[in-house]
Write a protein that holds these residues in place. Structure first.
Motif, PDB file in Angstrom:
ATOM      1  N   LYS A  41     -13.110   5.195   3.434  1.00 38.93           N
ATOM      2  CA  LYS A  41     -13.447   3.766   3.560  1.00 38.93           C
ATOM      3  C   LYS A  41     -14.733   3.550   4.350  1.00 38.93           C
ATOM      4  N   GLY A 145       0.697   9.403   4.202  1.00 36.61           N
ATOM      5  CA  GLY A 145       0.348  10.271   5.331  1.00 36.61           C
ATOM      6  C   GLY A 145       0.968   9.796   6.631  1.00 36.61           C
ATOM      7  N   SER A 166       7.511   4.418  -4.073  1.00 32.05           N
ATOM      8  CA  SER A 166       7.778   4.451  -5.503  1.00 32.05           C
ATOM      9  C   SER A 166       8.869   5.509  -5.726  1.00 32.05           C
ATOM     10  N   ARG A 168       9.411   8.099  -7.338  1.00 31.22           N
ATOM     11  CA  ARG A 168       9.210   9.550  -7.422  1.00 31.22           C
ATOM     12  C   ARG A 168       9.361  10.239  -6.069  1.00 31.22           C
ATOM     13  N   TYR A 183       9.423  -0.477  -3.495  1.00 30.66           N
ATOM     14  CA  TYR A 183       8.650  -1.686  -3.180  1.00 30.66           C
ATOM     15  C   TYR A 183       8.432  -2.476  -4.462  1.00 30.66           C
ATOM     16  N   LEU A 242      -2.355  -2.506  15.177  1.00 29.41           N
ATOM     17  CA  LEU A 242      -2.681  -1.243  15.846  1.00 29.41           C
ATOM     18  C   LEU A 242      -3.809  -0.518  15.134  1.00 29.41           C
ATOM     19  N   HIS A 295      -1.977   6.135  -3.485  1.00 26.34           N
ATOM     20  CA  HIS A 295      -0.639   6.622  -3.868  1.00 26.34           C
ATOM     21  C   HIS A 295      -0.518   8.123  -3.621  1.00 26.34           C
TER      22      HIS A 295
HETATM   23  N1  LIG Z   1      -4.747   1.512  12.147  1.00 31.38           N
HETATM   24  C1  LIG Z   1      -4.582   2.828  12.261  1.00 31.38           C
HETATM   25  O1  LIG Z   1      -4.512   3.373  13.338  1.00 31.38           O
HETATM   26  C2  LIG Z   1      -4.477   3.636  10.999  1.00 31.38           C
HETATM   27  C3  LIG Z   1      -4.274   5.018  11.070  1.00 31.38           C
HETATM   28  C4  LIG Z   1      -4.095   5.721   9.876  1.00 31.38           C
HETATM   29  C5  LIG Z   1      -4.145   5.051   8.656  1.00 31.38           C
HETATM   30  N2  LIG Z   1      -4.391   3.716   8.645  1.00 31.38           N
HETATM   31  C6  LIG Z   1      -4.389   2.951   7.385  1.00 31.38           C
HETATM   32  O2  LIG Z   1      -3.029   2.853   6.985  1.00 31.38           O
HETATM   33  C7  LIG Z   1      -2.932   2.900   5.576  1.00 31.38           C
HETATM   34  C8  LIG Z   1      -2.016   4.055   5.181  1.00 31.38           C
HETATM   35  O3  LIG Z   1      -2.605   5.275   5.547  1.00 31.38           O
HETATM   36  P1  LIG Z   1      -2.026   6.636   4.962  1.00 31.38           P
HETATM   37  O4  LIG Z   1      -2.848   7.728   5.533  1.00 31.38           O
HETATM   38  O5  LIG Z   1      -0.565   6.701   5.136  1.00 31.38           O
HETATM   39  O6  LIG Z   1      -2.368   6.418   3.397  1.00 31.38           O
HETATM   40  P2  LIG Z   1      -1.861   7.238   2.149  1.00 31.38           P
HETATM   41  O7  LIG Z   1      -1.536   8.633   2.563  1.00 31.38           O
HETATM   42  O8  LIG Z   1      -2.857   7.021   1.085  1.00 31.38           O
HETATM   43  O9  LIG Z   1      -0.464   6.576   1.723  1.00 31.38           O
HETATM   44  C9  LIG Z   1      -0.399   5.386   1.083  1.00 31.38           C
HETATM   45  C10 LIG Z   1       1.087   5.104   0.812  1.00 31.38           C
HETATM   46  O10 LIG Z   1       1.207   3.721   0.488  1.00 31.38           O
HETATM   47  C11 LIG Z   1       2.195   3.593  -0.493  1.00 31.38           C
HETATM   48  N3  LIG Z   1       1.957   2.384  -1.252  1.00 31.38           N
HETATM   49  C12 LIG Z   1       0.952   2.131  -2.138  1.00 31.38           C
HETATM   50  N4  LIG Z   1       1.064   0.870  -2.609  1.00 31.38           N
HETATM   51  C13 LIG Z   1       2.155   0.333  -2.001  1.00 31.38           C
HETATM   52  C14 LIG Z   1       2.786  -0.935  -2.060  1.00 31.38           C
HETATM   53  N5  LIG Z   1       2.294  -1.915  -2.828  1.00 31.38           N
HETATM   54  N6  LIG Z   1       3.863  -1.131  -1.291  1.00 31.38           N
HETATM   55  C15 LIG Z   1       4.376  -0.160  -0.493  1.00 31.38           C
HETATM   56  N7  LIG Z   1       3.812   1.061  -0.398  1.00 31.38           N
HETATM   57  C16 LIG Z   1       2.731   1.299  -1.148  1.00 31.38           C
HETATM   58  C17 LIG Z   1       2.079   4.818  -1.344  1.00 31.38           C
HETATM   59  O11 LIG Z   1       3.354   5.067  -1.878  1.00 31.38           O
HETATM   60  P3  LIG Z   1       3.565   5.513  -3.405  1.00 31.38           P
HETATM   61  O12 LIG Z   1       2.723   6.741  -3.587  1.00 31.38           O
HETATM   62  O13 LIG Z   1       5.033   5.771  -3.459  1.00 31.38           O
HETATM   63  O14 LIG Z   1       3.097   4.371  -4.267  1.00 31.38           O
HETATM   64  C18 LIG Z   1       1.657   5.894  -0.346  1.00 31.38           C
HETATM   65  O15 LIG Z   1       2.780   6.595   0.110  1.00 31.38           O
HETATM   66  C19 LIG Z   1      -4.365   3.038   5.052  1.00 31.38           C
HETATM   67  O16 LIG Z   1      -4.840   1.747   4.767  1.00 31.38           O
HETATM   68  C20 LIG Z   1      -5.110   3.615   6.245  1.00 31.38           C
HETATM   69  O17 LIG Z   1      -6.488   3.300   6.205  1.00 31.38           O
HETATM   70  C21 LIG Z   1      -4.542   2.985   9.765  1.00 31.38           C
END
Ligand SMILES: NC(=O)c1ccc[n+]([C@@H]2O[C@H](COP(=O)([O-])OP(=O)(O)OC[C@H]3O[C@@H](n4cnc5c(N)ncnc54)[C@H](OP(=O)(O)O)[C@@H]3O)[C@@H](O)[C@H]2O)c1
Length: 304
Positions: A41, A145, A166, A168, A183, A242, A295
């Protein structure tokens, strides 16, 4: 590094001399680098040209190859995890001593490289919502993640965990003691039927309106709703926001304090790092294409 603003086609590998560490620094030979959504990003929208080329990556694991002045307690050959650092997408990396945690010997390089950023964010979300034994916790984005870290850490605190995903990922989540729920339309009713007695804590790790609306409908105490991704709505809804961004609590101390705990739990096997895919450093653009799908299950790792 990102040579331009836009999509992953802007990523380049460049050769330069890392040099010798100065005071308070160490050099490490990198063995695994965690890929995070933020990495893709940060250069996505046009910004200051002076920031280009932009080094990427905030977490890595590797072996110390040089120790600078005023560094106590670390030696060449030690296996370490570096977080928070910058430019971690590298084969050799200069890090500040305060970024280091000892790598548990039992932890593989990909897992070590991918443990800290999402682990610390998950830890912060549980600390800030005061999640404890007996709580019912709703985790939006449970198989991502941050999600896979949050659900395991919540279970280790003795909480009941319902996780949106989802379908899977249902079996993966069930294997971690999590109750999966799809969801999408009808989420509120599905969670209500799973937990008719109510939900104590909600963690929004996705940032959708649905995650925010369902959390607000289910959790009475807004100080027990945390989002790491909905920067637009969190301030007006009065929930915890956060991370790094306007109005958010970066939780630097909480996240730094989490590092030895995360290493200990990962080292003794009570916390698993789920590595979905590894990529050579040269293929970082492919890793970014995958993380940008939104995803991804678990973590992506670059191997220099
Ligand atoms: N503020 C902070 O400190 C911080 C730290 C780390 C990350 N982040 C942010 O937090 C977000 C998540 O990070 P991540 O590393 O976990 O990302 P990620 O690994 O890409 O995981 C995204 C997850 O979101 C799920 N998802 C997608 N669309 C969805 C929906 N409509 N409803 C519910 N779940 C959905 C996906 O599930 P499926 O595959 O089952 O669809 C996937 O498991 C990102 O935006 C990242 O930039 C913020």
């Amino acid at each position: 590094m990102a040579a331009g603003y836009g999509g992953p086609e802007n990523l380049r590998v460049e050769e330069f001399e890392v040099g010798e560490p100065g005071s308070g620094q160490l050099r490490i030979s990198v063995r695994g680098v965690g890929v995070n959504a933020y990495d893709a990003k940060v250069y996505a929208t046009p910004g200051d040209p002076a920031r280009l080329p932009m080094p990427l990556g905030s977490e890595a694991a590797g072996v110390i190859t040089a120790v600078g002045r005023d560094v106590a307690g670390w030696s060449e050959g030690d296996e370490v995890i570096a977080f928070r650092t910058s430019g971690a997408y590298a084969s050799d990396l200069m890090v500040a001593v305060h970024a280091l945690t000892a790598k548990p010997p039992s932890l593989g390089w990909p897992e070590a490289g991918a443990l800290m950023l999402t682990g610390a964010a998950a830890w912060h979300s549980l600390e800030s919502t005061r999640t404890r034994e007996g709580d019912t916790v709703l985790v939006h984005g449970a198989a991502g993640g941050v999600g896979l870290m949050a659900v395991q850490l919540a279970r280790l605190r003795g909480a009941r965990v319902i996780g949106t995903t989802s379908p899977r990922n249902d079996d993966l989540l069930r294997g971690l003691g999590v109750e999966p729920v799809a969801y999408g339309d009808g989420l509120l009713e599905r969670v209500r039927s799973l937990a008719p007695e109510g939900v104590d804590v909600a963690l929004d790790l996705v940032g959708t309106d649905e995650a925010m609306d369902v959390s607000l409908a289910l959790v009475a105490d807004r100080m027990r709703i945390a989002t790491i991704a909905n920067f637009a709505r969190a301030p007006r809804e009065g929930v915890l926001l956060l991370g790094n961004g306007p109005g958010a609590d970066p939780g630097v101390e909480v996240r730094d304090a989490a590092r030895p705990e995360l290493a200990r739990l990962a080292g003794d096997g009570s916390l698993r790092v789920f590595v979905r895919s590894t990529y050579p450093l040269d293929d970082a653009a492919d890793a970014h294409r995958q993380i940008l799908t939104g995803h991804t299950t678990g973590k992506l790792v670059l191997l220099p």
